[in-house]
Design an enzyme around this catalytic site. Structure first.
Site, mmCIF file in Angstrom:
data_model
loop_
_atom_site.group_PDB
_atom_site.id
_atom_site.type_symbol
_atom_site.label_atom_id
_atom_site.label_comp_id
_atom_site.label_asym_id
_atom_site.label_seq_id
_atom_site.Cartn_x
_atom_site.Cartn_y
_atom_site.Cartn_z
ATOM 1 N N GLY A 1 -2.864 -7.898 7.910
ATOM 2 C CA GLY A 1 -2.390 -8.735 6.808
ATOM 3 C C GLY A 1 -2.215 -10.161 7.247
ATOM 4 O O GLY A 1 -2.508 -10.538 8.393
ATOM 5 N N GLY A 2 -1.719 -10.982 6.312
ATOM 6 C CA GLY A 2 -1.536 -12.397 6.602
ATOM 7 C C GLY A 2 -0.460 -12.676 7.630
ATOM 8 O O GLY A 2 -0.414 -13.742 8.229
ATOM 9 N N LYS B 1 4.297 -4.071 14.566
ATOM 10 C CA LYS B 1 3.599 -5.230 13.988
ATOM 11 C C LYS B 1 3.543 -6.365 15.008
ATOM 12 O O LYS B 1 4.561 -6.834 15.498
ATOM 13 C CB LYS B 1 4.309 -5.726 12.738
ATOM 14 N N ASP C 1 5.254 -11.795 -0.486
ATOM 15 C CA ASP C 1 3.915 -11.196 -0.536
ATOM 16 C C ASP C 1 4.002 -9.781 -1.114
ATOM 17 O O ASP C 1 3.544 -8.814 -0.515
ATOM 18 C CB ASP C 1 3.296 -11.168 0.865
ATOM 19 N N LEU D 1 -3.140 0.437 11.704
ATOM 20 C CA LEU D 1 -2.810 0.939 10.365
ATOM 21 C C LEU D 1 -3.216 -0.046 9.278
ATOM 22 O O LEU D 1 -3.457 0.337 8.139
ATOM 23 C CB LEU D 1 -1.303 1.212 10.266
ATOM 24 N N GLY E 1 0.321 -10.410 10.275
ATOM 25 C CA GLY E 1 0.084 -9.757 11.545
ATOM 26 C C GLY E 1 -0.706 -8.471 11.396
ATOM 27 O O GLY E 1 -1.134 -8.094 10.308
ATOM 28 N N THR E 2 -0.909 -7.780 12.534
ATOM 29 C CA THR E 2 -1.616 -6.500 12.576
ATOM 30 C C THR E 2 -0.616 -5.400 12.897
ATOM 31 O O THR E 2 0.223 -5.556 13.781
ATOM 32 C CB THR E 2 -2.722 -6.529 13.634
ATOM 33 N N VAL E 3 -0.703 -4.264 12.193
ATOM 34 C CA VAL E 3 0.241 -3.161 12.364
ATOM 35 C C VAL E 3 -0.466 -1.999 13.054
ATOM 36 O O VAL E 3 -1.557 -1.591 12.653
ATOM 37 C CB VAL E 3 0.816 -2.701 11.007
#
Length: 745
Positions: free
Chosen positions: A426-427, A445, A543, A423, A429-431
């Site tokens: 980002g800084g 995540k 963030d 989906l 992790g990956t979702v």
């Protein structure tokens, strides 16, 4: 005139047609791509030039052109250059190249007391190359040297601290924040800009020999760096590398996936008969490799040649009997003479059965031990991340709706974390999108690694606190998985994407009413206000940006990605040595102090408010340097009384009230104040947006009430603000306002 053709004349013609048809069939489906000629240069200096790379016209695939020149008139050999960067080697199999680029420096001249800066910039946009996320790190060396790197979308900072030179605690081989620090990249970037925070106390910036003192910053290959303390009080780091260090670039051919590329025979690059297509790790294209049993260059016709396993393996698989085949080998049975056959069978079968039994026993024992070892590792991670404490607290607090998932459950839900289920990245992790067995959609995540032991010990405690957050405008944390090295978080799935996509998607053609923009801003402010003022202990998001605000099926805002944020420290003197955030949203005061506060979130929210007000992105690399930052462009427009020039034209076309626009703009200006203490608290921001939203719901109010009466009217409705902020429910406040209006006050 008639011409008579005999049967003997027809046969040669048929043969010619048959030959032509055979040639056409052979070429059918083959890629029609430009290939290098025999005259193309194969070497430049000590670098082998491998296609799709090439030197000269017609020798390279588009985007892979190289230059071969001498660095100076006195140089002995030629050097290969890519975009003016010396190229060291090319890897076809990994889709990587190794180049060198310049080190950024900050040097203090002790005699003149001047500081000179050498910034770093690399732009790979519109090229098939990106900086490797896995192979590079942003590295800073120096005495209290704070440097930062602006990537394609993110900002990474690193503070290298140390004492005086007579009391150094830095150690050779350890880049742990003392004299040296490193930050992992958060994505495969195509843009890189490095600079230093230009506020220094030069009192202790001196060397024993009175020479010039320098601090350094550079993105470089992680394996190529080994820290030495001599780098701190000499210019050795610069000299031994001649001002340049290696960096790894990923590359890919085309700009589509393998499935799409294979459908276009004219541009498909895997032209060898024994080649296969692989999607690139940077997600920007694909690579070609030779199939198993073959080696060579898959980008050239007949470039993949068979491997003779019988010759390259020493000893061969079956000495004396090995026979090579295309892509493999065979070991044909060798029959002994009949007189020896029976005795041979007896001698071979008996021991063989024993060997088979021993092998089976060893294999079963090994599998049992490995399973037990894996179970112990999972149990270790579970306890290390505070799983036992979390289980105990969950059992005491029934009805929390918080679950602890197994790794197997999440692997099955995400189809083994398939890339098609990503989906976003980002800084933190990956979702991934997931589907549980009960049919529930989730978002999983996979967090980045936690480096310190303190972070690992407090993870379970933080998860418990986050699991108790229950606000309609905050994405619900459903649970976590703790039996892995890096914990995974499980959130509710939000279907309508991010606010960033809502504003800037569809080429920015979406017409969003001003009232909808204010409602989304209000809902986002309520969520942040809850985190700052009503969560115990308070949570700092860290963030805030439009891509971290999701929209549900009713397009209501839900703030996300705060699970990787921090709990507000009780000791305000606590600092973070690593600065991370997103370019365009990062609080300038945070960049200077490394201290994250609730006012840092307020600044970032002010940028989101600007996106809603202007329809522009927070940071634009394509624009002029003084107009890249939306916040600076907005503040200059406000200062010069040019607000109308920066407001989204679609808002102006809707005939929105200028007074309301100015009120929202003034609120954004207050949030963007350079001094954090002067910014309003998020609860004040939410209250202000709530008042503006109510005015928009009742456009006839200004016609019946003068400004003083209207302010008094809306001020009296604040009696319900506590309930509104803590629960996200506006119904009570709406009833109070409506009652006041109906009473004619």
């Amino acid at each position: 005139m008639y011409y008579y053709k005999s049967a003997t004349d027809t046969v040669p013609m048929l043969l010619i047609l048959l030959f032509s048809l055979t040639v056409l069939l052979q070429f059918q489906g083959k890629a029609v791509v430009a290939l290098p000629g025999s005259s193309c240069q194969r070497w430049c200096g000590d670098v082998e030039i491998i296609y799709p790379f090439g030197i000269g016209a017609g020798c390279a695939m588009k985007g892979f052109e190289l230059d071969c020149n001498k660095t100076s008139a006195e140089a002995d050999t030629n050097v290969t250059f890519l975009f003016n960067m010396p190229l060291l080697n090319i890897s076809l199999l990994q889709g990587e190249i190794r180049v060198t680029h310049r080190i950024s420096s900050m040097c203090y001249n002790q005699s003149t007391r001047n500081i000179s800066y050498n910034e770093g910039l690399m732009n790979l946009n519109d090229s098939p190359f990106t900086f490797s996320e896995q192979r590079n790190k942003f590295t800073v060396i120096g005495f209290n040297t704070f440097a930062y790197m602006i990537g394609t979308t993110n900002v990474l900072g690193c503070l290298a601290q140390s004492g005086t030179y007579n009391n150094l605690t830095a150690q050779d081989g350890f880049c742990d924040g003392v004299g040296c620090c490193q930050v992992a990249l958060t994505g495969n970037m195509s843009y890189y800009y490095a600079d230093f925070l230009r506020q220094y106390n030069t009192t202790n910036m001196s060397t024993t020999d009175g020479a010039e003192y320098c601090g350094y910053a550079v993105m470089m290959e992680a394996r190529a760096f080994h820290f030495r303390t001599t780098y701190l009080n000499t210019t050795e780091f610069w000299k031994e590398n001649d001002g340049r260090v290696p960096v790894i670039l990923n590359w890919a051919v085309g700009n589509e996936t393998c499935d799409i590329a294979k459908t276009n025979a004219t541009s498909y690059a895997c032209v060898s008969n024994n080649s296969t297509c692989i999607d690139s790790v940077n997600g920007l294209g694909y690579l070609c490799n030779c199939t198993e049993g073959y080696t060579g260059n898959p980008y050239l016709p007949d470039g993949c040649q068979d491997i003779d396993e019988c010759a390259v393996n020493v000893p061969p698989p079956c000495p004396g009997h090995c026979k090579n085949t295309n892509g493999s080998f065979i070991c044909p049975d060798q029959k002994p003479p009949s007189s020896l056959r029976y005795g041979t069978v007896v001698l071979i079968v008996g021991p063989s059965i024993g060997v088979v039994i021993v092998v089976i026993a060893i294999t079963c024992t090994y599998l049992i031990l490995e399973r037990k070892k894996l179970s112990n590792i999972k149990q270790k991670y579970f306890q290390q991340h505070g799983g036992m404490m979390l289980l105990q607290e969950i059992s005491l607090k029934q009805g929390t709706g918080f679950s602890i998932f197994t790794e197997a459950e999440l692997i099955e839900a995400t189809d083994k974390f398939d890339d098609k289920n990503i989906l976003g990245r980002g800084g933190h992790g990956t979702v991934y999108k997931g589907l549980l067995k009960d049919g529930s959609l989730i978002a999983v995540k996979r967090c980045v690694s936690m480096t310190s032991e303190q972070q690992k010990k407090e993870f379970g405690k933080e998860m418990l606190i986050l699991s108790q957050i229950n606000h309609k405008n905050i994405v619900k944390l459903l649970g976590c998985c703790l039996e892995v090295e890096v914990p995974m978080l499980v959130y509710e799935f939000i279907p309508n994407g991010t606010l960033f996509q809502f504003i800037h998607g569809d080429n920015g053609s979406r017409n969003i009413p001003f009232s909808t923009r204010i409602r989304i801003a209000l809902e986002s402010a309520l969520a942040l206000s809850y985190l700052h003022s009503w969560a115990s202990p308070p949570i700092l998001h860290g963030d805030v940006k439009s891509s971290n605000i999701l929209l549900d099926e009713n397009y209501e805002a839900k703030v996300s990605d705060f699970g990787a944020s921090i709990l507000a420290p009780a000791d305000k003197s606590q600092f973070m040595t690593l600065v991370q955030g997103t370019c365009g949203y990062l609080d300038p005061e945070y960049m200077q102090t490394c201290q994250l506060t609730d006012k840092s979130d307020v600044y970032s929210f002010g940028v989101v408010l600007l996106e809603l007000l202007t329809g522009s992105t927070a940071f634009n690399l394509e624009g002029p340097e003084n107009e890249r930052s939306l916040s600076l462009r907005f503040l200059n427009a406000m200062k010069e009384d040019r607000l109308v020039d920066i407001i989204d034209s679609r808002i102006k076309a809707d005939g929105s009230d200028n007074g309301l626009l100015e009120e929202v703009a003034e609120l954004a200006r207050q949030c963007l104040d350079m001094i954090g203490e002067r910014r309003p608290a998020m609860r004040d921001v939410a209250e202000k947006l709530d008042r503006l939203a109510k005015v928009m719901q009742h456009p006839w109010v200004p016609a019946q009430h003068n400004p003083e009466e209207m302010e008094s009217l809306l001020g009296e409705s604040s009696v319900a603000s506590l309930e509104m902020i803590s629960t996200g429910n506006f119904s009570m406040e709406k009833r109070i306002v409506q009652g006041l209006l109906d009473s004619g006050r």
